[in-house]
Design an enzyme around this catalytic site. Structure first.
Site, PDB file in Angstrom:
ATOM      1  N   GLY A 153     -32.470 -15.821  50.995  1.00 31.47           N
ATOM      2  CA  GLY A 153     -31.684 -17.111  51.047  1.00 31.47           C
ATOM      3  C   GLY A 153     -30.546 -16.513  52.162  1.00 31.47           C
ATOM      4  O   GLY A 153     -30.846 -15.961  53.359  1.00 31.47           O
ATOM      5  N   ILE A 155     -28.017 -14.518  52.336  1.00 29.17           N
ATOM      6  CA  ILE A 155     -27.870 -13.029  52.580  1.00 29.17           C
ATOM      7  C   ILE A 155     -29.132 -12.402  52.943  1.00 29.17           C
ATOM      8  O   ILE A 155     -29.188 -11.425  53.927  1.00 29.17           O
ATOM      9  CB  ILE A 155     -27.324 -12.214  51.321  1.00 29.17           C
ATOM     10  CG1 ILE A 155     -25.903 -13.072  51.010  1.00 29.17           C
ATOM     11  CG2 ILE A 155     -26.728 -10.844  51.571  1.00 29.17           C
ATOM     12  CD1 ILE A 155     -25.246 -12.411  49.475  1.00 29.17           C
ATOM     13  N   ARG A 175     -39.703 -17.954  45.457  1.00 21.10           N
ATOM     14  CA  ARG A 175     -40.517 -18.873  44.810  1.00 21.10           C
ATOM     15  C   ARG A 175     -40.962 -19.913  46.204  1.00 21.10           C
ATOM     16  O   ARG A 175     -41.998 -20.197  46.142  1.00 21.10           O
ATOM     17  CB  ARG A 175     -39.757 -19.511  43.919  1.00 21.10           C
ATOM     18  CG  ARG A 175     -39.337 -18.761  42.859  1.00 21.10           C
ATOM     19  CD  ARG A 175     -38.484 -19.320  41.747  1.00 21.10           C
ATOM     20  NE  ARG A 175     -37.219 -19.614  42.553  1.00 21.10           N
ATOM     21  CZ  ARG A 175     -36.274 -20.345  41.862  1.00 21.10           C
ATOM     22  NH1 ARG A 175     -36.329 -20.466  40.573  1.00 21.10           N
ATOM     23  NH2 ARG A 175     -35.094 -20.397  42.616  1.00 21.10           N
ATOM     24  N   THR A 176     -40.336 -20.053  47.038  1.00 23.09           N
ATOM     25  CA  THR A 176     -40.630 -20.963  48.001  1.00 23.09           C
ATOM     26  C   THR A 176     -40.941 -20.260  49.310  1.00 23.09           C
ATOM     27  O   THR A 176     -39.795 -19.616  49.883  1.00 23.09           O
ATOM     28  CB  THR A 176     -39.488 -21.926  48.486  1.00 23.09           C
ATOM     29  OG1 THR A 176     -38.666 -22.011  47.185  1.00 23.09           O
ATOM     30  CG2 THR A 176     -40.098 -23.309  48.194  1.00 23.09           C
ATOM     31  N   ARG A 232     -27.851  -8.652  41.403  1.00 26.54           N
ATOM     32  CA  ARG A 232     -27.315  -8.241  40.304  1.00 26.54           C
ATOM     33  C   ARG A 232     -28.157  -6.952  39.522  1.00 26.54           C
ATOM     34  O   ARG A 232     -29.534  -7.060  39.474  1.00 26.54           O
ATOM     35  CB  ARG A 232     -27.170  -9.266  39.295  1.00 26.54           C
ATOM     36  CG  ARG A 232     -26.498 -10.431  39.986  1.00 26.54           C
ATOM     37  CD  ARG A 232     -25.035 -10.112  39.582  1.00 26.54           C
ATOM     38  NE  ARG A 232     -23.860 -10.978  39.949  1.00 26.54           N
ATOM     39  CZ  ARG A 232     -23.435 -11.130  40.972  1.00 26.54           C
ATOM     40  NH1 ARG A 232     -23.469 -10.146  42.104  1.00 26.54           N
ATOM     41  NH2 ARG A 232     -22.599 -12.160  41.302  1.00 26.54           N
ATOM     42  N   ASP A 256     -26.193  -0.825  44.313  1.00 30.78           N
ATOM     43  CA  ASP A 256     -24.566  -1.349  44.397  1.00 30.78           C
ATOM     44  C   ASP A 256     -24.244  -1.965  42.837  1.00 30.78           C
ATOM     45  O   ASP A 256     -23.189  -2.142  42.742  1.00 30.78           O
ATOM     46  CB  ASP A 256     -24.555  -2.286  45.466  1.00 30.78           C
ATOM     47  CG  ASP A 256     -23.179  -2.725  45.729  1.00 30.78           C
ATOM     48  OD1 ASP A 256     -22.116  -1.720  45.682  1.00 30.78           O
ATOM     49  OD2 ASP A 256     -22.914  -3.930  45.749  1.00 30.78           O
ATOM     50  N   GLU A 261     -22.222  -3.095  34.198  1.00 29.26           N
ATOM     51  CA  GLU A 261     -21.304  -2.453  34.806  1.00 29.26           C
ATOM     52  C   GLU A 261     -19.942  -2.557  34.213  1.00 29.26           C
ATOM     53  O   GLU A 261     -19.607  -3.632  33.191  1.00 29.26           O
ATOM     54  CB  GLU A 261     -20.939  -3.503  35.915  1.00 29.26           C
ATOM     55  CG  GLU A 261     -22.175  -3.320  37.040  1.00 29.26           C
ATOM     56  CD  GLU A 261     -22.130  -4.447  38.102  1.00 29.26           C
ATOM     57  OE1 GLU A 261     -21.209  -5.130  38.389  1.00 29.26           O
ATOM     58  OE2 GLU A 261     -22.970  -4.362  38.878  1.00 29.26           O
ATOM     59  N   HIS A 279     -20.469  -1.880  42.996  1.00 26.51           N
ATOM     60  CA  HIS A 279     -20.379  -3.019  43.274  1.00 26.51           C
ATOM     61  C   HIS A 279     -19.448  -3.458  44.433  1.00 26.51           C
ATOM     62  O   HIS A 279     -18.628  -4.397  44.221  1.00 26.51           O
ATOM     63  CB  HIS A 279     -19.993  -3.895  42.078  1.00 26.51           C
ATOM     64  CG  HIS A 279     -20.321  -5.452  42.063  1.00 26.51           C
ATOM     65  ND1 HIS A 279     -20.930  -6.278  40.908  1.00 26.51           N
ATOM     66  CD2 HIS A 279     -20.651  -6.319  43.077  1.00 26.51           C
ATOM     67  CE1 HIS A 279     -21.486  -7.163  41.244  1.00 26.51           C
ATOM     68  NE2 HIS A 279     -20.959  -7.676  42.645  1.00 26.51           N
TER      69      HIS A 279
HETATM   70  P1  NAP Z   1     -29.249 -17.822  48.196  1.00 25.86           P
HETATM   71  O1  NAP Z   1     -28.966 -18.223  49.252  1.00 25.86           O
HETATM   72  O2  NAP Z   1     -28.997 -18.933  46.855  1.00 25.86           O
HETATM   73  O3  NAP Z   1     -30.724 -17.091  48.216  1.00 25.86           O
HETATM   74  C1  NAP Z   1     -31.250 -16.716  46.888  1.00 25.86           C
HETATM   75  C2  NAP Z   1     -32.529 -16.303  47.165  1.00 25.86           C
HETATM   76  O4  NAP Z   1     -33.316 -15.895  46.046  1.00 25.86           O
HETATM   77  C3  NAP Z   1     -33.560 -17.358  47.711  1.00 25.86           C
HETATM   78  O5  NAP Z   1     -34.366 -16.908  48.609  1.00 25.86           O
HETATM   79  C4  NAP Z   1     -34.159 -17.993  46.577  1.00 25.86           C
HETATM   80  O6  NAP Z   1     -35.396 -18.564  46.809  1.00 25.86           O
HETATM   81  C5  NAP Z   1     -34.410 -16.550  45.991  1.00 25.86           C
HETATM   82  N1  NAP Z   1     -34.797 -16.532  44.565  1.00 25.86           N
HETATM   83  C6  NAP Z   1     -34.020 -17.245  43.604  1.00 25.86           C
HETATM   84  N2  NAP Z   1     -34.753 -17.120  42.273  1.00 25.86           N
HETATM   85  C7  NAP Z   1     -35.739 -16.536  42.595  1.00 25.86           C
HETATM   86  C8  NAP Z   1     -37.010 -16.272  41.698  1.00 25.86           C
HETATM   87  N3  NAP Z   1     -36.957 -16.361  40.403  1.00 25.86           N
HETATM   88  N4  NAP Z   1     -37.793 -15.378  42.193  1.00 25.86           N
HETATM   89  C9  NAP Z   1     -37.971 -14.906  43.605  1.00 25.86           C
HETATM   90  N5  NAP Z   1     -36.928 -15.254  44.317  1.00 25.86           N
HETATM   91  C10 NAP Z   1     -35.762 -16.006  43.861  1.00 25.86           C
HETATM   92  O7  NAP Z   1     -27.858 -16.800  47.690  1.00 25.86           O
HETATM   93  P2  NAP Z   1     -27.233 -15.685  48.397  1.00 25.86           P
HETATM   94  O8  NAP Z   1     -25.841 -16.436  49.076  1.00 25.86           O
HETATM   95  O9  NAP Z   1     -28.404 -15.049  49.331  1.00 25.86           O
HETATM   96  O10 NAP Z   1     -26.610 -14.496  47.402  1.00 25.86           O
HETATM   97  C11 NAP Z   1     -27.720 -14.149  46.543  1.00 25.86           C
HETATM   98  C12 NAP Z   1     -27.154 -13.316  45.478  1.00 25.86           C
HETATM   99  O11 NAP Z   1     -26.513 -12.036  45.825  1.00 25.86           O
HETATM  100  C13 NAP Z   1     -25.830 -13.872  44.740  1.00 25.86           C
HETATM  101  O12 NAP Z   1     -26.218 -14.725  43.844  1.00 25.86           O
HETATM  102  C14 NAP Z   1     -25.262 -12.547  44.050  1.00 25.86           C
HETATM  103  O13 NAP Z   1     -25.922 -12.535  42.715  1.00 25.86           O
HETATM  104  C15 NAP Z   1     -25.654 -11.510  45.145  1.00 25.86           C
HETATM  105  N6  NAP Z   1     -24.619 -10.892  45.595  1.00 25.86           N
HETATM  106  C16 NAP Z   1     -24.307  -9.549  45.477  1.00 25.86           C
HETATM  107  C17 NAP Z   1     -23.001  -9.111  46.198  1.00 25.86           C
HETATM  108  C18 NAP Z   1     -22.699  -7.805  45.726  1.00 25.86           C
HETATM  109  O14 NAP Z   1     -21.272  -7.246  46.081  1.00 25.86           O
HETATM  110  N7  NAP Z   1     -23.641  -6.700  45.667  1.00 25.86           N
HETATM  111  C19 NAP Z   1     -22.200  -9.683  46.754  1.00 25.86           C
HETATM  112  C20 NAP Z   1     -22.773 -11.159  47.163  1.00 25.86           C
HETATM  113  C21 NAP Z   1     -23.680 -11.669  46.393  1.00 25.86           C
HETATM  114  P3  NAP Z   1     -36.398 -19.438  45.977  1.00 25.86           P
HETATM  115  O15 NAP Z   1     -35.338 -20.289  45.433  1.00 25.86           O
HETATM  116  O16 NAP Z   1     -37.183 -20.117  46.919  1.00 25.86           O
HETATM  117  O17 NAP Z   1     -37.070 -18.574  45.170  1.00 25.86           O
HETATM  118  C1  8YV Z   2     -17.893  -9.694  44.414  1.00 23.79           C
HETATM  119  C2  8YV Z   2     -20.488 -10.806  44.309  1.00 23.79           C
HETATM  120  O1  8YV Z   2     -18.136  -8.308  43.849  1.00 23.79           O
HETATM  121  O2  8YV Z   2     -20.133 -12.777  45.574  1.00 23.79           O
HETATM  122  C3  8YV Z   2     -20.552 -12.198  44.551  1.00 23.79           C
HETATM  123  O3  8YV Z   2     -21.500 -12.560  43.942  1.00 23.79           O
HETATM  124  O4  8YV Z   2     -20.937 -10.289  43.408  1.00 23.79           O
HETATM  125  C4  8YV Z   2     -19.141  -9.993  45.000  1.00 23.79           C
HETATM  126  O5  8YV Z   2     -19.106 -10.507  46.258  1.00 23.79           O
HETATM  127  C5  8YV Z   2     -17.233 -10.548  43.523  1.00 23.79           C
HETATM  128  O6  8YV Z   2     -17.645 -11.658  43.186  1.00 23.79           O
HETATM  129  C6  8YV Z   2     -15.992 -10.430  43.915  1.00 23.79           C
HETATM  130  O7  8YV Z   2     -14.825 -10.758  43.115  1.00 23.79           O
END
Ligand code: NAP
Ligand code: 8YV
Length: 320
Positions: A153, A155, A175-176, A232, A256, A261, A279
């Protein structure tokens, strides 16, 4: 009169200042008697803000009956019961896009730190071993590596773009299939894991992605394979991960995020082939400022214009 705002979790001083200008603020961690608050001042609370780490406890969602909007300081909102919020016509907003590059950089940082054994090499010098024992063993190249993305998606695609600069052979599973993507799509995660050296996990959390990275996926990555998780902790079967690293069936990991957590399985602390961060995917001053500004904007716009900037998809029908 300013609307009441319940603040859950850590926010920046800049956010606190902006909130104070528009809202009567209550900080959950400063409330001595939650029950009393929920039955008194809480009844006038019309807005909440929380983060990906904290979410909103169901009891608070149930008892704060005047709440109209929850502004999540983060893109991932798996810690908020969105179905319950939507059933109460509460709008949930989040902070997509403004953190794409930072989280992508964190993913590459972990991949590089693992491959080039950054922490082992750093410790080697600090412990005085270089002069005593000579050079450390050779490490692994990121340049040209076959890397699979679980999640493609906002990121995921930012990670893919950064990996291009290292001439990596990038593929993805979701999935897509994305039309017009320059990268190879695998409808099956295990098949992709078999064909790549590193797997980077960047899906949302929640029930639909729980333990997508199974023992079978880690076996497919193999003893030379690397797992990086910036999504996550719930997306990876953490017990299976620990077992695969312990047995050498998985080569290395950069993590991360974790299942419970801030608890991290202590056995990981002893492994030189594992790099751990608490994280911090989006945790820079610059990116948190952009996320904080958007978190504030969603709330302020809602109360001044009846509109929000970035609702989560499940709530789009609730906003004009
Ligand atoms: P996004 O644009 O909604 O992208 C999500 C991706 O995951 C899409 O490609 C989606 O494609 C895929 N996906 C969803 N469900 C799936 C499944 N069951 N099987 C396979 N693929 C699946 O989200 P984003 O903005 O990139 O953010 C992604 C996630 O990163 C956030 O929701 C958050 O949990 C995590 N994150 C972590 C941090 C951190 O600090 N470590 C920071 C920011 C975000 P399909 O719908 O086609 O399957
Ligand atoms: C942050 C995150 O740690 O955006 C997310 O989904 O996991 C991180 O960017 C958090 O939400 C900031 O408080």
């Amino acid at each position: 009169m300013k609307p009441g705002l319940l603040i859950i979790g850590e926010i920046t001083p800049r956010m606190a200042e902006a909130f104070a200008a528009s809202f009567s603020c209550y900080y959950l961690d400063q409330i001595a008697d939650i029950d009393q608050f929920l039955a008194t001042d809480g009844l006038s609370v019309q807005a909440m803000t929380t983060s990906g780490h904290d979410g909103v406890p169901d009891e608070i969602l149930d008892r704060l009956t005047a709440v109209k909007i929850i502004s999540n300081y983060g893109v991932g909102y798996d810690a908020i019961n969105v179905d319950k919020a939507v059933s109460k016509d509460i709008i949930v907003t989040h902070t997509p896009d403004v953190l794409n590059e930072e989280v992508a950089t964190t993913a590459l940082m972990l991949l590089m730190a693992v491959c080039r054994e950054l922490l082992v090499n750093d410790r080697y010098i600090r412990e005085g071993n270089w002069s005593k024992k000579g050079n450390t063993p050779l490490s692994r190249a990121v340049d040209g590596m076959a890397v699979g993305l679980l999640g493609y998606g906002r990121i995921g695609q930012a990670i893919a773009a950064k990996l291009e600069a290292f001439s990596c052979d990038v593929s993805y599973h979701a999935r897509t299939e994305r039309e017009n993507s320059p990268h190879r799509y695998y409808p099956d995660l295990v098949s992709m894991a078999q064909d790549v050296t590193a797997l980077i996990v960047i899906t949302p959390g929640g029930a639909s992605t729980n333990h997508l990275v199974t023992d079978e996926v880690m076996e497919a990555l193999g003893p030379d394979g690397i797992l990086v998780n910036v999504a996550r902790g719930s997306v990876v079967d953490e017990d299976a991960l620990v077992a695969a690293l312990t047995d050498g069936r998985l080569g290395a990991a950069g993590l991360d995020v974790f299942a419970a957590e801030p608890h991290v399985p202590e056995v990981l602390f002893t492994m030189d082939n594992v790099v751990l961060t608490p994280h911090i995917g989006s945790a820079t001053i610059e990116t948190r400022q952009a996320m904080g500004d958007l978190t504030v904007e969603n709330l302020v716009r809602y109360f001044s214009e009846g509109k929000v900037t970035t609702p989560v998809p499940e709530c789009k029908h609730l906003v004009s």
